[in-house]
Each structure stands twice: as C-alpha cells, then as structure tokens.
Motif scaffolding. Sequence first.
Motif, PDB file in Angstrom:
ATOM      1  N   SER A  93       1.517  -7.071  -4.523  1.00 13.35           N
ATOM      2  CA  SER A  93       2.478  -6.069  -4.245  1.00 13.35           C
ATOM      3  C   SER A  93       3.227  -5.561  -5.643  1.00 13.35           C
ATOM      4  CB  SER A  93       3.672  -6.804  -3.667  1.00 13.35           C
ATOM      5  OG  SER A  93       3.469  -7.408  -2.429  1.00 13.35           O
ATOM      6  N   LEU A  94       3.374  -5.892  -6.550  1.00 13.27           N
ATOM      7  CA  LEU A  94       3.709  -5.289  -7.813  1.00 13.27           C
ATOM      8  C   LEU A  94       2.651  -4.329  -8.130  1.00 13.27           C
ATOM      9  CD1 LEU A  94       5.769  -5.134  -9.961  1.00 13.27           C
ATOM     10  CD2 LEU A  94       4.480  -7.002 -11.395  1.00 13.27           C
ATOM     11  N   ILE A  95       1.337  -4.494  -8.185  1.00 17.65           N
ATOM     12  CA  ILE A  95       0.174  -3.540  -8.518  1.00 17.65           C
ATOM     13  C   ILE A  95       0.606  -2.364  -7.450  1.00 17.65           C
ATOM     14  CG2 ILE A  95      -2.176  -3.042  -8.545  1.00 17.65           C
ATOM     15  CD1 ILE A  95      -2.628  -5.988  -8.979  1.00 17.65           C
ATOM     16  N   ALA A  96       0.677  -2.588  -6.493  1.00 18.88           N
ATOM     17  CA  ALA A  96       0.751  -1.283  -5.516  1.00 18.88           C
ATOM     18  C   ALA A  96       2.024  -0.533  -5.891  1.00 18.88           C
ATOM     19  CB  ALA A  96       0.691  -1.919  -4.017  1.00 18.88           C
ATOM     20  N   ALA A 101       4.283   4.284  -7.853  1.00 13.59           N
ATOM     21  CA  ALA A 101       5.156   4.850  -9.034  1.00 13.59           C
ATOM     22  C   ALA A 101       4.660   5.634  -9.885  1.00 13.59           C
ATOM     23  CB  ALA A 101       5.917   3.738  -9.475  1.00 13.59           C
ATOM     24  N   LYS A 102       3.329   6.196  -9.680  1.00 13.27           N
ATOM     25  CA  LYS A 102       2.445   7.260 -10.576  1.00 13.27           C
ATOM     26  C   LYS A 102       2.261   6.637 -11.705  1.00 13.27           C
ATOM     27  CE  LYS A 102       3.615  10.161  -7.381  1.00 13.27           C
ATOM     28  NZ  LYS A 102       4.634   9.615  -6.630  1.00 13.27           N
ATOM     29  N   LEU A 135      -7.321  -1.388  -6.190  1.00 15.03           N
ATOM     30  CA  LEU A 135      -7.783  -0.868  -4.885  1.00 15.03           C
ATOM     31  C   LEU A 135      -7.559  -1.998  -3.620  1.00 15.03           C
ATOM     32  CD1 LEU A 135     -11.539   0.615  -5.977  1.00 15.03           C
ATOM     33  CD2 LEU A 135      -9.297   1.825  -5.645  1.00 15.03           C
ATOM     34  N   LYS A 136      -7.781  -3.303  -4.058  1.00 16.36           N
ATOM     35  CA  LYS A 136      -7.502  -4.325  -3.025  1.00 16.36           C
ATOM     36  C   LYS A 136      -5.972  -4.182  -2.756  1.00 16.36           C
ATOM     37  CE  LYS A 136      -8.494  -8.838  -1.541  1.00 16.36           C
ATOM     38  NZ  LYS A 136      -7.217  -9.081  -0.858  1.00 16.36           N
ATOM     39  N   ALA A 137      -5.151  -4.033  -3.804  1.00 14.02           N
ATOM     40  CA  ALA A 137      -3.605  -3.827  -3.612  1.00 14.02           C
ATOM     41  C   ALA A 137      -3.297  -3.100  -2.707  1.00 14.02           C
ATOM     42  CB  ALA A 137      -3.196  -4.146  -4.947  1.00 14.02           C
ATOM     43  N   ILE A 138      -3.792  -1.487  -3.158  1.00 18.85           N
ATOM     44  CA  ILE A 138      -3.507  -0.405  -2.390  1.00 18.85           C
ATOM     45  C   ILE A 138      -3.793  -0.697  -1.145  1.00 18.85           C
ATOM     46  CG2 ILE A 138      -3.931   1.909  -2.305  1.00 18.85           C
ATOM     47  CD1 ILE A 138      -4.552   2.263  -5.164  1.00 18.85           C
ATOM     48  N   GLN A 139      -5.118  -1.030  -0.623  1.00 22.29           N
ATOM     49  CA  GLN A 139      -5.418  -1.185   0.587  1.00 22.29           C
ATOM     50  C   GLN A 139      -4.685  -2.229   1.560  1.00 22.29           C
ATOM     51  OE1 GLN A 139      -9.766  -1.374   0.898  1.00 22.29           O
ATOM     52  NE2 GLN A 139     -10.021   0.622  -0.013  1.00 22.29           N
ATOM     53  N   ASN A 141      -1.623  -3.299   0.746  1.00 23.86           N
ATOM     54  CA  ASN A 141      -0.521  -2.865   0.957  1.00 23.86           C
ATOM     55  C   ASN A 141      -0.230  -1.713   2.126  1.00 23.86           C
ATOM     56  OD1 ASN A 141       2.440  -2.597  -0.215  1.00 23.86           O
ATOM     57  ND2 ASN A 141       1.771  -0.486  -0.649  1.00 23.86           N
ATOM     58  N   ALA A 142      -1.259  -0.827   2.389  1.00 18.58           N
ATOM     59  CA  ALA A 142      -1.182  -0.121   3.447  1.00 18.58           C
ATOM     60  C   ALA A 142      -1.505  -0.563   4.675  1.00 18.58           C
ATOM     61  CB  ALA A 142      -2.250   1.280   3.180  1.00 18.58           C
ATOM     62  N   ASN A 143      -2.039  -1.805   4.624  1.00 20.17           N
ATOM     63  CA  ASN A 143      -2.482  -2.549   5.946  1.00 20.17           C
ATOM     64  C   ASN A 143      -3.327  -1.736   6.553  1.00 20.17           C
ATOM     65  OD1 ASN A 143      -2.717  -4.436   7.735  1.00 20.17           O
ATOM     66  ND2 ASN A 143      -0.725  -4.064   8.872  1.00 20.17           N
ATOM     67  N   ARG A 144      -4.589  -1.235   6.122  1.00 15.78           N
ATOM     68  CA  ARG A 144      -5.352  -0.180   6.078  1.00 15.78           C
ATOM     69  C   ARG A 144      -5.830  -0.046   7.614  1.00 15.78           C
ATOM     70  NH1 ARG A 144     -10.767   1.173   5.336  1.00 15.78           N
ATOM     71  NH2 ARG A 144     -11.147  -1.062   4.582  1.00 15.78           N
ATOM     72  N   LYS A 145      -6.348  -1.132   7.992  1.00 16.47           N
ATOM     73  CA  LYS A 145      -7.060  -0.868   9.328  1.00 16.47           C
ATOM     74  C   LYS A 145      -6.152  -0.428  10.422  1.00 16.47           C
ATOM     75  CE  LYS A 145     -10.975  -4.213   8.607  1.00 16.47           C
ATOM     76  NZ  LYS A 145     -11.519  -5.464   8.980  1.00 16.47           N
ATOM     77  N   ASN A 146      -4.763  -1.071  10.446  1.00 11.65           N
ATOM     78  CA  ASN A 146      -4.000  -0.659  11.604  1.00 11.65           C
ATOM     79  C   ASN A 146      -3.124   0.724  11.125  1.00 11.65           C
ATOM     80  OD1 ASN A 146      -4.345  -3.111  12.899  1.00 11.65           O
ATOM     81  ND2 ASN A 146      -2.815  -4.251  11.679  1.00 11.65           N
ATOM     82  N   VAL A 147      -2.929   1.030   9.835  1.00 12.16           N
ATOM     83  CA  VAL A 147      -2.171   1.978   9.345  1.00 12.16           C
ATOM     84  C   VAL A 147      -3.157   3.406   9.606  1.00 12.16           C
ATOM     85  CG1 VAL A 147      -1.053   3.278   7.581  1.00 12.16           C
ATOM     86  CG2 VAL A 147      -0.544   0.836   7.817  1.00 12.16           C
TER      87      VAL A 147
END
Length: 223
Positions: A93-96, A101-102, A135-139, A141-147
């Motif tokens: 969560s912190l990584i994402a 935050a750029k 990359l894992k944190a981003i994906q 965090n976006a809950n990729r499959k559903n989002v």
Amino acid sequence: MNKIPVFIIDDQNLFRQSLSLLINSIDDFNVSGDFESGSAFIEKLPDLIDKQAHIAIVDMDMPGMNGIELNEILHEQYPQIKVIILSVHINPSLIAQMIHAKASAYLEKNCDKAELIMAIQSVYKTGFYFNKNVLKAIQDNANRKNVIQQSLGTLQVKLTNREKQILEYICKEYSNAEIAQAMFLSQRTIEGHRINLLSKTGCRNSAGLVLFAIKYGFYTMPI
C-alpha cells in the motif's frame, strides 16, 4: 558524457556517508550533496539546483519532514528532480501510494549495488524504474482483474494502434530514440506521439503513462 547528479537525503549518518562513497565510486555518477533531513535539503536546494535533471535518493523515515512530504514538495516545486525512495518498509500500500504520488522508483534499503545503479540510470533516462515489488503493488492496489473490466467499458480515452504500440515500448523503458529505431520512424514522430499520449491520458510523465497502461490493461508487465 555528463555525470548523473545525485542527491542523498537520509538521517542515518553512517548509511548516508557510505552511500555517498559508493555512488561517487561509479564513473557515471556524481553526488551533488548529501543531507540529514528533508528540511535541510530544501533549505540548500535553491543554491544547488539548475535546469538539468537530478536524482534524489530519499529515505522514507526521517524526523521532521518525512519522505512522503519531501517527495510532494519536490514534485510540485522542482519537477526536474526525480525521486527514488529507499526504505526498509516494503508495504504494498505504501509503495503504491508513493508511486501514485509521482515517486520515480521505490527500492528496499537492502537492495544490491547493481539494482541501485540500474534504478538511477533508468530514472535518469526514462523517468521511472519499477521493479517486481513495485509492479505487484501497483497491480494489487488497482485490483487489476476487476478494475480493468469495469474501467475499459467507461474509458473515454481512445488510442490508435500506433499509440498503443508506442505505449508498450514506453512501458519497456525504451527512450524516444530507441522506439524510433524499433518502429522505423523518426524521433520527432515518436516525440509527437508521446505528447499526444500525455495529452489524451492526462498523464504528466512516462511513469504516469506506465501506471495508466497497467491500470487499464493496455500492458501487463511480468512479475
């Protein structure tokens, strides 16, 4: 070749000084200054900075101004400084949060020398470096499959096939010149397409384009 200028901001004196020695030992890098706090760095920065791109290696946990706050100030006031977060906290969560935050990269403090060098070079060249943890944190965090399924249906951005192809190369950390060579196009043409991508997506830089591509399923990066 001009050396890549690097700032180091970390409150642990021995770690900061050792990191400075390590970075200065690499021919392509030059430590432009090291600082024990974010506030000390910001105070001295107007006398140190120019229009050239710089790298700032920032500790997350510091007394007073922490890495989150320092990253925000640098992004708003000194966009030519690209932030690499170096932290003991590998929390998805912190990584994402920091990437959104750029921040241009997020590394563990116990990463090896080779990855640190690669991260600095990549951030300086392309504006970002995303390793497997990021990359894992981003994906996640976006809950990729559903989002992705929900987002693509309402996504107003329409990309051409060529823009999608260029976006894929950007995700692979290709420079404009490298994309031009791979696609047998002029560098000016690639620069024009990159500008169009930024305009269409509302992103401000290459890292933002990568986040966009991952979030909306235009590109799935290997993890």
